[in-house]
Design an enzyme around this catalytic site. Sequence first.
Site, PDB file in Angstrom:
ATOM      1  N   ASP A 161      -6.769   9.859 -48.667  1.00 39.81           N
ATOM      2  CA  ASP A 161      -7.634  10.828 -47.982  1.00 39.81           C
ATOM      3  C   ASP A 161      -6.821  11.601 -46.941  1.00 39.81           C
ATOM      4  OD1 ASP A 161      -9.935   9.565 -49.312  1.00 39.81           O
ATOM      5  OD2 ASP A 161      -9.371   7.882 -48.045  1.00 39.81           O
ATOM      6  N   HIS A 189     -13.215   4.674 -46.834  1.00 43.22           N
ATOM      7  CA  HIS A 189     -12.693   5.447 -47.968  1.00 43.22           C
ATOM      8  C   HIS A 189     -13.863   5.768 -48.891  1.00 43.22           C
ATOM      9  CE1 HIS A 189     -10.615   6.883 -51.431  1.00 43.22           C
ATOM     10  NE2 HIS A 189     -11.117   5.911 -52.166  1.00 43.22           N
TER      11      HIS A 189
HETATM   12  P1  NAX Z   1      -7.945   1.109 -64.109  1.00 49.87           P
HETATM   13  O1  NAX Z   1      -9.264   0.734 -64.660  1.00 49.87           O
HETATM   14  O2  NAX Z   1      -7.043   2.031 -64.865  1.00 49.87           O
HETATM   15  O3  NAX Z   1      -7.097  -0.214 -63.827  1.00 49.87           O
HETATM   16  C1  NAX Z   1      -7.614  -1.314 -63.158  1.00 49.87           C
HETATM   17  C2  NAX Z   1      -6.917  -2.528 -63.730  1.00 49.87           C
HETATM   18  O4  NAX Z   1      -7.341  -3.647 -62.965  1.00 49.87           O
HETATM   19  C3  NAX Z   1      -7.307  -2.812 -65.178  1.00 49.87           C
HETATM   20  O5  NAX Z   1      -6.122  -2.937 -65.938  1.00 49.87           O
HETATM   21  C4  NAX Z   1      -8.096  -4.121 -65.105  1.00 49.87           C
HETATM   22  O6  NAX Z   1      -7.856  -4.951 -66.220  1.00 49.87           O
HETATM   23  C5  NAX Z   1      -7.534  -4.732 -63.825  1.00 49.87           C
HETATM   24  N1  NAX Z   1      -8.430  -5.662 -63.144  1.00 49.87           N
HETATM   25  C6  NAX Z   1      -9.770  -5.586 -62.961  1.00 49.87           C
HETATM   26  N2  NAX Z   1     -10.215  -6.651 -62.299  1.00 49.87           N
HETATM   27  C7  NAX Z   1      -9.130  -7.418 -62.031  1.00 49.87           C
HETATM   28  C8  NAX Z   1      -8.957  -8.666 -61.397  1.00 49.87           C
HETATM   29  N3  NAX Z   1      -9.996  -9.346 -60.895  1.00 49.87           N
HETATM   30  N4  NAX Z   1      -7.712  -9.176 -61.298  1.00 49.87           N
HETATM   31  C9  NAX Z   1      -6.665  -8.509 -61.816  1.00 49.87           C
HETATM   32  N5  NAX Z   1      -6.760  -7.330 -62.463  1.00 49.87           N
HETATM   33  C10 NAX Z   1      -7.990  -6.798 -62.559  1.00 49.87           C
HETATM   34  O7  NAX Z   1      -8.226   1.661 -62.638  1.00 49.87           O
HETATM   35  P2  NAX Z   1      -7.256   2.483 -61.686  1.00 49.87           P
HETATM   36  O8  NAX Z   1      -7.422   3.929 -61.950  1.00 49.87           O
HETATM   37  O9  NAX Z   1      -5.897   1.898 -61.724  1.00 49.87           O
HETATM   38  O10 NAX Z   1      -7.956   2.226 -60.263  1.00 49.87           O
HETATM   39  C11 NAX Z   1      -7.943   0.962 -59.663  1.00 49.87           C
HETATM   40  C12 NAX Z   1      -8.859   0.936 -58.451  1.00 49.87           C
HETATM   41  O11 NAX Z   1      -8.430   1.863 -57.474  1.00 49.87           O
HETATM   42  C13 NAX Z   1     -10.308   1.308 -58.758  1.00 49.87           C
HETATM   43  O12 NAX Z   1     -11.152   0.389 -58.079  1.00 49.87           O
HETATM   44  C14 NAX Z   1     -10.449   2.684 -58.138  1.00 49.87           C
HETATM   45  O13 NAX Z   1     -11.778   2.964 -57.781  1.00 49.87           O
HETATM   46  C15 NAX Z   1      -9.552   2.534 -56.943  1.00 49.87           C
HETATM   47  N6  NAX Z   1      -9.099   3.771 -56.281  1.00 49.87           N
HETATM   48  C16 NAX Z   1      -8.953   3.741 -54.935  1.00 49.87           C
HETATM   49  C17 NAX Z   1      -8.454   4.800 -54.222  1.00 49.87           C
HETATM   50  C18 NAX Z   1      -8.289   4.733 -52.735  1.00 49.87           C
HETATM   51  O14 NAX Z   1      -7.914   5.758 -52.148  1.00 49.87           O
HETATM   52  N7  NAX Z   1      -8.541   3.615 -52.042  1.00 49.87           N
HETATM   53  C19 NAX Z   1      -8.123   6.076 -54.907  1.00 49.87           C
HETATM   54  C20 NAX Z   1      -7.891   5.930 -56.361  1.00 49.87           C
HETATM   55  C21 NAX Z   1      -8.783   4.960 -57.073  1.00 49.87           C
HETATM   56  O15 NAX Z   1      -9.991   5.598 -57.398  1.00 49.87           O
END
Ligand code: NAX
Length: 328
Positions: A161, A189
Amino acid sequence: MKQPVRVAVTGAAGQIGYALLFRIASGEMLGKDQPVILQLLELPIEKAQAALKGVIMELEDCAFPLLAGTVATDDPEVAFKDADIALLVGAMPRGPGMERKDLLLKNAEIFTVQGKALNKVASRDVKVLVVGNPANTNAYIAMKSAPDLDPKNFTAMLRLDHNRALSQLSTKAGVAVGEIEKFVVWGNHSPTMYPDYRFATVGGASLKDKINDADWNANDFIPKVGKRGAAIIEARGLSSAASAANAAIDHIHDWVLGTNGKWTTMGIPSDGSYGIPEGVIFGFPVTTENGKYTIIKDLPIDEFSQKAIDKTLAELEEERGGVAHLLG
Ligand code: NAX
């Protein structure tokens, strides 16, 4: 050669993971003289583990001189063993028809387990950055689940952000991003965050005076930064990944290596500053030095800013209320 630093990354086979790991291994996060061991966690499902294996094959094929080892696992206690840094990226995404409350609870389960594992096996100085959403509340849950670790070791990512806002400000004012100092994003966030350039300077002069456009601030800048994530999804069909990974690298880089007196934004447990209740994970202006952050205190908060801060705090308090029964 320095001793390797152990960096745990959860959700390592996801899209942010794919944009993150190669940059960590090339030295962009901790320095070009700092070897790293990557300890990667993915879900215990075949597809996720297979994808993780593929990512590790690609890491090997880069032959990074600084990559001193990789661990792939579905067990948080293996991933976090002696971890110096933990990037908690993996989270439960919001599925179709899923209520925000259910999303909170699903993620509360994940971050309780991971907080407990960190508590048990990570380095006592582990620096934790929660990226997975809802990031502030997930960080709060992990922190509360790790009573033997210093709460100050738990942070949430507001840096994306912050960077998004810097870019908008640079375009509006016609100045280089790197020239802008003393900028902060307060709060959660989420679209309620409050990007605040009242104190920002360019070459020592006030950026607010240079922009001098209260209407743009309220009706263009603040909503645009708040809704930037949704705009990326609409344009790309996928959520921000490279910019999120970049922000995670910036956050840890600055926390570990210092900001040389410059402000940045980190989501950190409140110490009560600015009337934010103690423990709430909130975006604050900080400087960092020797691996520690310090909140910039006593900034004047005008009526407009107080309203914005109250709004984002109310959302965080509601999230906290929604998971309170799980934390005892
Ligand atoms: P993806 O769905 O591409 O990847 C997430 C990965 O995490 C998947 O491979 C899944 O198998 C794995 N996963 C899920 N639960 C798990 C667990 N308990 N233990 C280990 N692995 C696990 O998502 P991606 O685009 O990489 O985003 C990841 C997270 O970042 C999401 O929650 C998203 O909302 C968040 N974000 C946060 C941002 C921020 O500024 N704080 C910005 C970007 C993003 O939206």
